[in-house]
Scaffold this motif. Sequence first.
Motif, PDB file in Angstrom:
ATOM      1  N   VAL A  67      68.556  43.794   5.855  1.00 29.84           N
ATOM      2  CA  VAL A  67      69.978  43.741   5.481  1.00 29.84           C
ATOM      3  C   VAL A  67      70.445  42.289   5.496  1.00 29.84           C
ATOM      4  CG1 VAL A  67      72.316  44.509   6.051  1.00 29.84           C
ATOM      5  CG2 VAL A  67      70.369  46.026   6.450  1.00 29.84           C
ATOM      6  N   ARG A  68      69.991  41.560   6.523  1.00 33.79           N
ATOM      7  CA  ARG A  68      70.361  40.152   6.620  1.00 33.79           C
ATOM      8  C   ARG A  68      69.904  39.396   5.377  1.00 33.79           C
ATOM      9  NH1 ARG A  68      66.692  37.182  10.508  1.00 33.79           N
ATOM     10  NH2 ARG A  68      65.411  37.361   8.647  1.00 33.79           N
ATOM     11  N   ASP A  69      68.655  39.609   4.993  1.00 39.56           N
ATOM     12  CA  ASP A  69      68.126  38.866   3.851  1.00 39.56           C
ATOM     13  C   ASP A  69      68.868  39.217   2.569  1.00 39.56           C
ATOM     14  OD1 ASP A  69      66.427  37.681   5.561  1.00 39.56           O
ATOM     15  OD2 ASP A  69      64.697  38.939   5.085  1.00 39.56           O
ATOM     16  N   GLU A  70      69.184  40.495   2.460  1.00 40.58           N
ATOM     17  CA  GLU A  70      69.913  40.918   1.266  1.00 40.58           C
ATOM     18  C   GLU A  70      71.316  40.301   1.251  1.00 40.58           C
ATOM     19  OE1 GLU A  70      70.130  45.216   0.909  1.00 40.58           O
ATOM     20  OE2 GLU A  70      71.778  44.886  -0.498  1.00 40.58           O
ATOM     21  N   THR A  71      71.928  40.269   2.447  1.00 40.21           N
ATOM     22  CA  THR A  71      73.278  39.699   2.538  1.00 40.21           C
ATOM     23  C   THR A  71      73.253  38.195   2.262  1.00 40.21           C
ATOM     24  OG1 THR A  71      73.730  41.375   4.213  1.00 40.21           O
ATOM     25  CG2 THR A  71      75.373  39.647   3.955  1.00 40.21           C
ATOM     26  N   LEU A  72      72.198  37.539   2.748  1.00 37.95           N
ATOM     27  CA  LEU A  72      72.076  36.101   2.476  1.00 37.95           C
ATOM     28  C   LEU A  72      71.978  35.845   0.975  1.00 37.95           C
ATOM     29  CD1 LEU A  72      69.580  35.046   5.308  1.00 37.95           C
ATOM     30  CD2 LEU A  72      71.910  34.191   5.027  1.00 37.95           C
ATOM     31  N   ARG A  73      71.197  36.676   0.293  1.00 41.43           N
ATOM     32  CA  ARG A  73      71.067  36.508  -1.165  1.00 41.43           C
ATOM     33  C   ARG A  73      72.407  36.761  -1.853  1.00 41.43           C
ATOM     34  NH1 ARG A  73      66.078  38.834  -0.330  1.00 41.43           N
ATOM     35  NH2 ARG A  73      66.820  40.928  -0.801  1.00 41.43           N
ATOM     36  N   TRP A  74      73.088  37.785  -1.371  1.00 40.00           N
ATOM     37  CA  TRP A  74      74.396  38.103  -1.960  1.00 40.00           C
ATOM     38  C   TRP A  74      75.369  36.942  -1.772  1.00 40.00           C
ATOM     39  CZ3 TRP A  74      79.168  38.663   0.539  1.00 40.00           C
ATOM     40  CH2 TRP A  74      80.201  39.205  -0.252  1.00 40.00           C
ATOM     41  N   LEU A  75      75.329  36.365  -0.557  1.00 40.57           N
ATOM     42  CA  LEU A  75      76.218  35.235  -0.267  1.00 40.57           C
ATOM     43  C   LEU A  75      75.915  34.040  -1.160  1.00 40.57           C
ATOM     44  CD1 LEU A  75      76.744  34.749   3.576  1.00 40.57           C
ATOM     45  CD2 LEU A  75      78.429  35.412   1.863  1.00 40.57           C
ATOM     46  N   GLU A  76      74.619  33.825  -1.426  1.00 41.70           N
ATOM     47  CA  GLU A  76      74.267  32.696  -2.298  1.00 41.70           C
ATOM     48  C   GLU A  76      74.926  32.860  -3.660  1.00 41.70           C
ATOM     49  OE1 GLU A  76      70.011  32.577  -2.023  1.00 41.70           O
ATOM     50  OE2 GLU A  76      70.128  31.700  -0.007  1.00 41.70           O
ATOM     51  N   GLY A  77      75.016  34.094  -4.106  1.00 44.22           N
ATOM     52  CA  GLY A  77      75.694  34.360  -5.374  1.00 44.22           C
ATOM     53  C   GLY A  77      77.195  34.148  -5.289  1.00 44.22           C
ATOM     54  N   GLN A  78      77.749  34.333  -4.103  1.00 53.46           N
ATOM     55  CA  GLN A  78      79.200  34.189  -3.921  1.00 53.46           C
ATOM     56  C   GLN A  78      79.625  32.726  -3.862  1.00 53.46           C
ATOM     57  OE1 GLN A  78      81.557  36.635  -3.845  1.00 53.46           O
ATOM     58  NE2 GLN A  78      79.864  37.970  -4.413  1.00 53.46           N
ATOM     59  N   ALA A  79      78.717  31.888  -3.417  1.00 54.09           N
ATOM     60  CA  ALA A  79      79.089  30.487  -3.188  1.00 54.09           C
ATOM     61  C   ALA A  79      78.161  29.583  -3.978  1.00 54.09           C
ATOM     62  CB  ALA A  79      79.012  30.163  -1.701  1.00 54.09           C
ATOM     63  N   PRO A  80      78.379  29.501  -5.273  1.00 57.30           N
ATOM     64  CA  PRO A  80      77.457  28.744  -6.123  1.00 57.30           C
ATOM     65  C   PRO A  80      77.360  27.278  -5.717  1.00 57.30           C
ATOM     66  CG  PRO A  80      79.465  29.357  -7.314  1.00 57.30           C
ATOM     67  CD  PRO A  80      79.473  30.102  -6.024  1.00 57.30           C
TER      68      PRO A  80
END
Lengths: 306, 549
Positions: free
Chosen positions: A161-174
């Motif tokens: 879940v952490r890794d998925e959330t980290l990837r999601w965050l990368e998309g949120q903060a270009p």
Amino acid sequence: MSVSVTVIGGFLGAGKTTLVNHLLRNAGGLRIAVLVNDFGALPIDSDLIVGSDGDTLEISGGCICCSYGSDLMEALLDLPQRRPGIDRVLIETSGVALPGMVASAVGLLEAYALDGIVVLADAETVRRHAADAYLGDTITRQLAAADLLVLNRCDLIAAEVRDETLRWLEGQAPNGRVVPAERSVVPAELVLGLRGGDRAAGALRAPGGIAASVLYESVELTVDRTVDVDRLARSLAAPDAGVLRAKGCLRDASGRLVVLQIVGRRFECTDAPAGATPGTLVAIGLRGQLDRAAIDRALEETYFSS
Amino acid sequence: MQVDLTTIFSARRILTMNPNRPEATHVAVRDGRILGVGPLDELVGWGPHTLDTRFADKVLMPGLVEGHSHVSEGTFWRYLYLGRFDRMDPDGKVWPGAASIEEVVARLQAADAKMGAGTEPLSGWGLDPIYYGERRVTRQDLDRVSTTRPVGVMHASGHIFNVNSRALELAALLRPRVNHPGVPLGADGLPTGELKGPDAMTLAGKHIGFDREVLANDEPGLRQFARLCVRQGVTTATDLANLLPPDAVAMMRRVTDEAAFPVRIMSFRRFQGVTPQQAVDHVVDLRDQSTEMLRLGAIKLFVDGSIQGFSARLRWPGYYNGAPNGLWYTIPGQIRELYHLALEQGILVHSHTNGDQATEMALDCLEQALRDEPARDHRFTLQHCQLADAAQFRRMKALGMCVNLFPNHHFYWGDQHYATTVGPERAMRMNACATALATGVPMAIHSDAPVTPLGPLFTAWCAVNRLTASGRTLGTEERIGVADALRTITLGAAYTLRLDGEVGSIEVGKRADFAVLEDDPLEIGAERLKDVRIWGTVQGGRVFPAADV
């Protein structure tokens, strides 16, 4: 000389106050002024407080914490008279404030220079909050403004879940770099950039401590040739270099000494203050992501042939 | 010695707002309160009296109640008025509206000439360049006024300054590479002199005479505000959002207690910079310091920003021009907590919500708070609440809320709302007075002075006619009748302040507060309601002619 300002944003409960306390405990002699929106929720751990006077808390080590209510600008304008000799300012924004707007406001004041925007996100709740009908756009605008995005409370979620959330965050903060954390523990070097001395002259140091060295690594390079500093900054701030923060005092083709600073993808090249020692470049990144070869390459490409 | 004298005023017509006796010809007053209203022969039974016939050809209404104003309306008149529309100052002088930017500059030049040499600031207010086309006001315009003294003008909205080069210089903003959305740059790369939003405004404010510390706790301003109230027939007015530090409370208590002070002030504590618990504790303490003429013990909360500033929180589909959604001014969790604690202590909370999403949030928060802390007669009020739809009014009714709508917006910015901010359909729905009344939500209407001029009869005219400055009728179905509008600016507003047992109608036992009118608002015609001439007021039995206030 302008005072460096770090804006710390994120929704309520993301860990902003914990991060501020962590930084105060690891200030390493820096005199930090923390500006908080209000004194509502005990902004400073009580063992750090040595006194209080109205809307100012005295903190051990010469630091202070002031509440600014709605008037951050007034607080920033007053600060130099009220407390000369402050090295750093941390602005802890309210949970619904937009840190990008706060950073713009700091930019209006010549006495200050924005170092970077750090936004925290609670690993357990950030995605739910980002989908909230009322708050979603506020949360995503907070995240998008970050230079450094801290995914906090990673100990409370499963690794996948952490890794998925980290990837999601990368998309949120270009324009930001994402790092995982527990209990808001992020190396002070990463957030504050330097220990001791003023913003431009002080040297960046590698993060210390066991917790930090598990997660982070750093490289220190000696640069004894003239460099296209601006181009180097662009290369190091590009995502593939894995640099979270870097600082160097380098000589450019015209012989000018330039201080290069990078936070996430934000970079700044300014004339070095008198007395600065040229020749060193330090970069910090997540262990395993900091690409030493890419950094070497970036340097190679930006050396001026002499 | 004259003790407990009864005065019976005769009038051409008395509009009481009491359905048991809607109209009368005489009102008896003793000890500042209404002893009775009716025909003279009914009133003489109270014993010896003086018959006062000075209002024999006037119309009396209950003293008007302004449920959302700011005392700074009195303060601002020390600056030069530069608005687009005619406006009356505390002396009763009507300042004509400025028809163009040239005229604005000319007035500033004239004021500058009067000030002579020197470097003290020249400050103006009320500017609204949207009426002058696309062109913005620039520092070059104001440099024609002076290059040696700082010149600064606050816009009508209160959210923008225009300043000259000298003021920019003093604010350390006359430099290249300023990068801020509130500081537009000219072709020369330097700021144009327009400073939008509190951050940019703070930097210039103190250099152009708008220092916050000067504006707070302003005794002369309070006195000027009171004079304006008399001229507008107002006997109870809110000061909606004040931090109410002890020195301000002491000043307000002292001034309002003076024998000749003509208006009851209800001052709300602004929720800012403290926790909900601290705010409620402060206000519980303030409540005990209330006097007859200064009412304390209520809280004002900001949920969002303004529509024309694009900082109001809108639900889908958002702003008509595609601007991003606005800002939350308070964290939702804090709103819930504040409501909860206030309900627990019986403290009144008025919440500023301009956008419909902010309104929805406030409704949700109160619904939750009421579940934890049921309260039967809280009268929590949504202030402005401009974009609420019918379903939201039904929720307000169900939750026992009141609303204080802002019809003046139609006149001043209705055309902009139609064309730019929210588009035609929502512009026509804005400030849905008829829906509020039909739904049974207790309603007030307001000026938000100094944002628009203090004047409940003008506000009533706006609600009755819904005309924009360009003459468009914005939302025919949401117009209300004159009688409803008059009730709204008296008893309606009093109800939202929990003062309806004391003021708002002319009936036995209530305060002897009257608006004294030259014209009959029920006769003059709906389209001329704003033209009703106001002779002055009676407040607590004391007579205040506007002519020598």
